[in-house]
Scaffold this motif. Structure first.
Motif, PDB file in Angstrom:
ATOM      1  N   ASP A 149       0.826  -1.213   0.000  1.00  0.00           N
ATOM      2  CA  ASP A 149       0.000   0.000   0.000  1.00  0.00           C
ATOM      3  C   ASP A 149       0.858   1.260   0.000  1.00  0.00           C
ATOM      4  N   THR A 150       2.113   1.133   0.433  1.00  0.00           N
ATOM      5  CA  THR A 150       3.008   2.295   0.502  1.00  0.00           C
ATOM      6  C   THR A 150       3.919   2.409  -0.716  1.00  0.00           C
ATOM      7  N   VAL A 151       3.911   1.396  -1.580  1.00  0.00           N
ATOM      8  CA  VAL A 151       4.736   1.422  -2.789  1.00  0.00           C
ATOM      9  C   VAL A 151       3.946   2.124  -3.892  1.00  0.00           C
ATOM     10  N   LEU A 152       4.431   3.285  -4.312  1.00  0.00           N
ATOM     11  CA  LEU A 152       3.720   4.079  -5.315  1.00  0.00           C
ATOM     12  C   LEU A 152       4.407   3.962  -6.671  1.00  0.00           C
ATOM     13  N   LEU A 153       3.586   3.841  -7.711  1.00  0.00           N
ATOM     14  CA  LEU A 153       4.074   3.786  -9.087  1.00  0.00           C
ATOM     15  C   LEU A 153       3.432   4.923  -9.857  1.00  0.00           C
ATOM     16  N   GLU A 154       4.222   5.560 -10.706  1.00  0.00           N
ATOM     17  CA  GLU A 154       3.662   6.607 -11.546  1.00  0.00           C
ATOM     18  C   GLU A 154       3.820   6.192 -13.001  1.00  0.00           C
ATOM     19  N   GLU A 155       2.763   6.358 -13.744  1.00  0.00           N
ATOM     20  CA  GLU A 155       2.786   6.068 -15.180  1.00  0.00           C
ATOM     21  C   GLU A 155       2.324   7.320 -15.906  1.00  0.00           C
ATOM     22  N   ARG A 156       3.022   7.656 -16.987  1.00  0.00           N
ATOM     23  CA  ARG A 156       2.689   8.848 -17.773  1.00  0.00           C
ATOM     24  C   ARG A 156       2.406   8.467 -19.218  1.00  0.00           C
ATOM     25  N   SER A 157       1.603   9.293 -19.865  1.00  0.00           N
ATOM     26  CA  SER A 157       1.430   9.131 -21.310  1.00  0.00           C
ATOM     27  C   SER A 157       2.756   9.495 -21.974  1.00  0.00           C
ATOM     28  N   SER A 158       2.957   9.041 -23.196  1.00  0.00           N
ATOM     29  CA  SER A 158       4.236   9.275 -23.876  1.00  0.00           C
ATOM     30  C   SER A 158       4.541  10.762 -24.053  1.00  0.00           C
ATOM     31  N   ASP A 159       3.519  11.585 -24.155  1.00  0.00           N
ATOM     32  CA  ASP A 159       3.731  13.029 -24.308  1.00  0.00           C
ATOM     33  C   ASP A 159       3.645  13.782 -22.980  1.00  0.00           C
ATOM     34  N   GLY A 160       3.411  13.056 -21.891  1.00  0.00           N
ATOM     35  CA  GLY A 160       3.390  13.666 -20.562  1.00  0.00           C
ATOM     36  C   GLY A 160       2.131  14.442 -20.223  1.00  0.00           C
TER      37      GLY A 160
END
Length: 104
Positions: A27-38
């Motif tokens: 629950d404390t491990v955060l992942l960020e994903e972005r679109s290719s253009d941000g």
């Protein structure tokens, strides 16, 4: 025979506790994903709980494009989070289990 069975039951309970502790830690491990253009980013936990969504103002005028971005970025993020979740939980379970042939 019963001593072995009781010992195995104890190890299984320990494994279950380790798996539960691992799930709580994820629950404390955060992942960020972005679109290719941000223009869109999503943050979620390794337990696949969405924590935040950030949308660039330029996407707000085109509903269909925004929906496409959300689907793509969320699916990528969920795939990554699922891989981490499964690997961590499997490792915790394997660490706590007695050796059972063919299980791992």
């Amino acid at each position: 025979m019963f001593g072995d069975l009781m010992g195995m039951m104890g190890r299984l309970q320990d494994a279950q506790k380790k798996v539960e502790a691992t799930k709580k830690r994820l629950d404390t491990v955060l992942l960020e994903e972005r679109s290719s253009d941000g223009l869109l980013s999503v943050t979620l936990t390794a337990n696949r709980e969405i924590r935040s969504v950030s949308v660039d103002d330029s996407l707000l005028g085109d509903k269909e494009q925004l929906e496409d971005y959300l689907v793509l970025v969320l699916n990528k993020a969920i795939t990554k989070a699922s891989a981490i979740h499964e690997a961590e939980v499997a490792a915790a379970a394997k660490e706590g289990l007695p050796p059972i042939p063919g299980l791992f």
